[in-house]
Design a protein around this motif. Structure first.
Motif, mmCIF file in Angstrom:
data_model
loop_
_atom_site.group_PDB
_atom_site.id
_atom_site.type_symbol
_atom_site.label_atom_id
_atom_site.label_comp_id
_atom_site.label_asym_id
_atom_site.label_seq_id
_atom_site.Cartn_x
_atom_site.Cartn_y
_atom_site.Cartn_z
ATOM 1 N N ARG A 1 -2.014 16.016 -4.699
ATOM 2 C CA ARG A 1 -1.899 14.576 -4.434
ATOM 3 C C ARG A 1 -0.495 14.131 -4.844
ATOM 4 O O ARG A 1 -0.146 14.204 -6.023
ATOM 5 N N ARG B 1 -0.278 11.904 -0.206
ATOM 6 C CA ARG B 1 -0.197 13.064 0.676
ATOM 7 C C ARG B 1 -0.512 14.358 -0.071
ATOM 8 O O ARG B 1 -0.437 14.414 -1.303
ATOM 9 N N SER C 1 -0.199 16.032 5.156
ATOM 10 C CA SER C 1 -1.245 15.130 5.621
ATOM 11 C C SER C 1 -1.567 14.064 4.578
ATOM 12 O O SER C 1 -1.404 14.267 3.365
ATOM 13 N N VAL C 2 -2.018 12.895 5.035
ATOM 14 C CA VAL C 2 -2.434 11.797 4.166
ATOM 15 C C VAL C 2 -3.843 12.084 3.659
ATOM 16 O O VAL C 2 -4.765 12.313 4.448
ATOM 17 N N PHE D 1 0.861 -1.184 0.000
ATOM 18 C CA PHE D 1 0.000 0.000 0.000
ATOM 19 C C PHE D 1 0.897 1.233 0.000
ATOM 20 O O PHE D 1 2.079 1.158 0.349
ATOM 21 N N THR E 1 6.728 13.700 3.772
ATOM 22 C CA THR E 1 5.946 12.998 4.784
ATOM 23 C C THR E 1 5.374 13.939 5.835
ATOM 24 O O THR E 1 4.578 13.524 6.676
ATOM 25 N N ARG F 1 -5.090 6.620 -0.199
ATOM 26 C CA ARG F 1 -4.245 5.437 -0.109
ATOM 27 C C ARG F 1 -4.371 4.639 -1.391
ATOM 28 O O ARG F 1 -5.467 4.491 -1.948
ATOM 29 N N ASN G 1 0.672 5.603 0.830
ATOM 30 C CA ASN G 1 -0.079 6.793 1.226
ATOM 31 C C ASN G 1 0.025 7.887 0.171
ATOM 32 O O ASN G 1 1.101 8.118 -0.396
ATOM 33 N N ASN H 1 -3.204 0.913 -3.487
ATOM 34 C CA ASN H 1 -2.863 -0.488 -3.247
ATOM 35 C C ASN H 1 -1.896 -0.986 -4.306
ATOM 36 O O ASN H 1 -1.737 -0.370 -5.371
ATOM 37 N N VAL I 1 2.902 11.218 -4.146
ATOM 38 C CA VAL I 1 3.354 9.918 -3.624
ATOM 39 C C VAL I 1 4.868 9.846 -3.773
ATOM 40 O O VAL I 1 5.458 10.467 -4.661
#
Length: 680
Positions: A670, A634, A642-643, A630, A639, A646, A632, A648, A672
Motif C-alpha cells: 500500500r 496503490r 493498480s489502485v 482524496f 502511478t 482511497r 489513491n 480522504n 501513496v
C-alpha cells in the motif's frame, strides 16, 4: 598525558560475545559527493570491492596516522577504523555509524530519550516498543564507543553497532572448469557423461555413482509436470544477468526485482571496485538457474524450471540492506527464499537481523512461513587450518542449512558443518564433477555482459538453491505446507549417505544433516499429507490440558559450552539429553531456578540468556495526514501500479518508509504519493 588507543574491544553481538580488533593495515573513508576520484584512492593495493559507499584504504603501517591525515582532507566526509573478528585479518567490518538499540522492559520514554541524547544519537527508525535504529552525529562518540557505553547501562538490553562487509559467496571453483552436457545432479545414471567443450571427450564413469543425485527427474515423473508455474523462488545474491535465457524464460518468469542496498530495480551482475574499475559476478546467475532455470535450447534447466524467479541483489551486508532483501521477498509474495552468501569471517547475525528472519519464517506466505535455504559455506578448513562450522545466515534456527555432497555420494570436504546442518545436496568436490548451469562474464568492451554456461559451478552455493527448487516441487504437491512441515518432510525423506557412524542416535550428522535430499520421496510425502495419508505425523500435536508447550512466552540462548536437559527442575533429576552453546530454546515457565523448555524438560536458568521478544508487527516511525480532497492508494510506488484503496482529506496514516521518488509505504503493498501527505 595522551590516552592509550583502544585496539581491542569485547561486545555482546547477536546474543554472543565477540572480540573485535582494529585492523593494523586497513581503514575506510567516505568521500563528499563532489569528489568522486580522490588522491586517497592511490593508497589502495589491488582493487577490493567498495563497501557501502566506503573506499578501503590499505597501508603497511601507521594506519591511525594515515586515517587522521585523510580526515583532514576536504574531499573526505568520514574516516573510520576497520575492525576484524579476533585476530583474523583480511575480513573487514566497517562501522556504518548506525546502531540497533533495545531498552529493558519498563524503561519509560523520557529515560530512553535522555540516554539517546546523552550520546547525541539520532533516531532513524522506531522498530518496536523500546527498540530503535539510530545513527551517530558529529557530537557523538564513534559507534563502537557508543555500543560499549550503552551495553554498560542497566537500562539497555541490546546495543549493537551496524557493520558493512563485502559478502562472501559460497561457490567453490573446480580447477579444471570443464563443461558437461548432462546435469547429473538431477539424475545420476552412473555412466560416462559427454564433455561438450572437448569434442568426443567423456567424463569417465569412475566419476559417478548411480543414484548419487537429488531424484529430481523422478519427482517430475511423479508430479506429471515440471512444477507449479505460479510459485515464486526469491534468490538473494550479489547480482544477476536477467537477460540470460535460463532466467528470462518466456518473458514472464521474472517478478519484482530489487537492489536491496540501493532500493532500485537494478539487479545487474556489475560490481564496482574501489579503483573505479567494473567487474561482473556470475554467482547469482548460476544459483538462480540451479533453482529454477528455464528449459532452453541448450537442454539445461533448474530443479523447478517453471517457477517464477524474484531476483534480489544484496551486494553489501548491512542490517538495513539485509532487512530490505528479506522484507521485499515477504511482502511481494515469495514462496521460497534461497541465499548462498554470508560474511567472510565467522560472526553472528545481529539481533535486529536475526529477529527479522524469524519473522519471515513465521509470518510469510499468509502465516504458513517462508522456507529459507542457506548455503552452509565453503573453504573448510579455513585459512587458519581449523575446521569451520556454519555461521551467520546458515546458523539461524529458523533457516534450513544445506551442506554439500558429490557425484559419488561422498561428503564434499570443503563444506562447513555443524549441528545446524539440516540436509545436504549434490554439488562438486573430492573427485566428483561440477554442476552445469548458467553463467555470465564481462565482455571484452568492459561494458557488456557475455551470457554462457559452465560445469564449474559448485560448493554449498549450488546445493542450497537445488534444495530450494526441490521445495518448489513439494509445494506443487501440497501448497499448504508450513515451514515446520517442510523441515520435517526433508528430514524424513532424506537418503542416509556416508558412513553409518556419521549419524547420531537421532539420525543427524554434522556433515550431512539428516542426509542427502530425495526429491521424489519428499514430493510423495507432501502429496500424502495433503490427502490425509500421514497428516497426524507431520502436523503440530494438539497440546494436552495444562500443557503450554505450543505457546512459549520467551526464547533463550544457551550460554555455556553444553547444558544438561533434565526431567525435572533440579540436579537430582535424570539427564535426558544435552544442548550446545548457541542453541535457541523456548522458555515456558521458570521453576526453582530452572526453565521448562518442553513437556518434562528443564534446564538450569543460570546458563540461559533470555532473548528479546520478536516484534509481532512493525511500528511506524511517523504519521501523516492527507492534505488533499482524496488520495489513491496503490499497490506499488508509482502511478503505474493498480489502485487498491482511497483516502480522504484529513485521514491519518502510518508511514513505514519513503522511497527515493517520494512515495510513502503505509502498509503491505500500500503506497501513496508523499506530496499529498503532511507529516504530523
Amino acid at each position: 598525558m595522551a590516552k592509550k588507543e583502544v585496539r581491542e574491544v569485547t561486545l555482546n553481538y547477536g546474543g554472543q560475545q565477540i572480540t573485535l580488533t582494529k585492523s593494523d593495515t586497513e581503514a575506510a573513508v567516505q568521500h563528499t559527493p563532489m569528489h568522486g576520484a580522490t588522491p586517497a584512492r592511490r593508497s589502495l593495493v589491488g582493487a577490493p570491492l567498495a563497501v557501502e559507499g566506503f573506499d578501503m584504504v590499505r597501508v603497511s603501517e601507521n594506519v591511525g596516522q594515515t586515517l587522521d591525515e585523510l580526515r583532514r582532507r576536504p574531499e573526505v566526509a568520514v574516516g573510520t577504523h576497520v575492525w576484524n573478528v579476533g585476530d583474523q585479518q583480511g575480513n573487514p567490518l566497517v562501522p556504518t555509524g548506525n546502531l540497533y538499540i533495545e531498552f529493558q522492559p519498563g524503561v519509560d520514554d523520557q529515560r530512553q530519550l535522555a540516554i539517546l541524547n546523552e550520546l547525541a544519537l539520532n533516531i532513524r527508525e522506531i522498530v518496536g516498543p523500546g527498540a530503535f535504529r539510530v545513527n551517530v552525529t558529529p557530537a557523538s562518540p564513534n559507534p563502537i564507543k557508543c555500543a560499549v557505553a550503552l551495553q554498560a547501562m542497566a537500562e539497555i538490553a541490546v546495543a549493537e553497532p551496524e557493520f558493512a562487509a563485502p559478502p562472501m559467496t559460497w561457490n567453490f571453483a573446480v580447477p579444471t572448469g570443464r563443461f558437461i552436457a548432462s546435469q547429473w545432479h538431477l539424475e545420476n545414471t552412473g555412466g560416462p557423461i559427454p564433455a561438450v567443450d572437448v569434442p568426443n571427450a567423456l567424463y569417465d564413469a569412475s566419476y559417478f555413482k548411480r543414484g548419487a543425485d537429488a531424484k529430481v527427474v523422478e519427482a517430475w515423473k511423479f508430479l506429471g509436470s515440471l512444477g507449479n508455474p505460479n510459485l515464486c523462488i526469491a534468490v538473494i545474491d550479489t547480482g544477476f544477468a536477467a537477460d540470460h535465457p535460463q532466467l528470462r524464460g518466456n518473458g514472464q518468469k521474472l517478478r519484482n526485482p530489487l537492489n536491496a542496498a540501493a532500493r532500485t530495480t537494478d539487479v545487474s551482475p556489475f560490481v564496482r571496485m574501489s579503483n573505479g574499475s567494473v567487474g561482473v559476478m556470475s554467482h547469482g546467475t548460476s544459483c538462480a538457474a540451479v533453482a529454477a532455470g528455464a528449459l532452453d535450447g541448450q537442454g539445461i534447466l533448474g530443479a523447478a524450471p517453471t517457477a517464477k524467479l524474484m531476483l534480489i541483489k544484496l551486494d553489501v551486508l548491512t542490517d538495513e540492506a539485509i532487512r530490505n532483501a528479506f522484507e521485499h521477498a515477504m511482502i511481494n509474495g515469495a514462496d521460497i527464499i534461497s541465499c548462498s552468501l554470508g560474511y567472510p569471517t565467522p560472526v553472528p547475525l545481529s539481533t535486529f537481523v536475526s529477529n527479522y528472519l524469524a519473522r519471515v519464517a513465521r509470518e510469510g506466505r499468509g502465516g504458513r512461513g517462508i522456507p529459507m535455504f542457506f548455503a552452509a559455506g565453503n573453504a573448510n578448513p579455513a585459512s587458519n587450518n581449523q575446521p569451520r562450522e556454519v555461521s551467520d545466515f546458515a546458523a539461524h534456527p529458523d533457516g534450513i542449512c544445506v551442506t554439500a555432497s558429490n557425484s559419488l555420494d561422498l561428503r564434499s570436504s570443503y563444506s562447513f558443518f555443524g549441528r545446524q546442518a539440516h540436509i545436504c545436496a549434490p554439488s562438486n568436490g573430492d573427485g566428483g564433477v561440477g554442476i552445469t548451469t548458467a553463467t555470465c562474464d564481462l565482455g571484452r568492451d568492459g561494458r557488456s555482459v557475455v551470457l554462457g554456461y559452465t560445469s564449474g559451478f559448485g560448493g554449498t552455493s549450488s546445493a542450497a538453491p537445488l534444495v530450494a527448487g526441490v521445495c518448489a516441487l513439494m509445494l506443487t504437491a501440497n501448497p499448504d505446507l508450513t515451514v515446520p512441515q517442510i523441515k520435517e518432510i526433508l528430514r524424513r525423506s532424506a537418503d542416509k549417505i556416508g558412513p553409518a557412524n556419521a549419524y547420531d542416535a537421532n539420525g543427524h550428522s554434522i556433515y550431512y544433516g539428516f542426509g542427502r535430499v530425495n526429491a521424489l520421496r519428499a514430493v510423495q510425502m507432501a502429496a500424502a499429507l495433503r490427502q490425509g495419508g500421514s497428516a497426524t505425523a507431520l502436523t503440530t500435536p494438539t497440546p494436552t490440558p495444562g500443557d503450554t508447550s505450543a505457546a512459549p512466552a520467551q526464547r533463550g540462548r544457551v550460554e555455556s559450552r553444553f547444558l544438561n536437559v533434565r526431567s525435572g527442575p533440579g540436579t537430582s533429576f535424570a539427564v535426558l539429553r544435552q544442548l550446545n552453546q548457541g542453541d535457541i530454546v523456548p522458555l515456558f515457565e521458570r521453576v526453582s531456578g530452572f526453565w521448562r523448555i518442553g513437556q518434562g524438560e528443564f534446564v538450569s536458568a543460570d546458563h540461559i540468556r533470555v532473548l528479546p521478544a520478536i516484534p509481532t508487527a512493525p511500528v511506524a516511525a511517523r504519521k501523516g495526514r492527507v492534505n488533499y480532497a482524496f488520495l489513491n492508494v496503490r499497490s506499488g510506488p508509482s502511478t503505474s501500479f493498480s489502485v487498491v484503496g482511497r483516502l480522504n482529506q484529513n485521514d491519518i496514516v502510518d508511514i513505514f518508509e519513503t522511497n527515493r521518488d517520494g512515495w510513502h509505504r503505509i502498509g503491505s503493498n500500500r503506497w501513496v504519493l508523499g506530496s499529498y501527505i503532511q507529516i504530523v
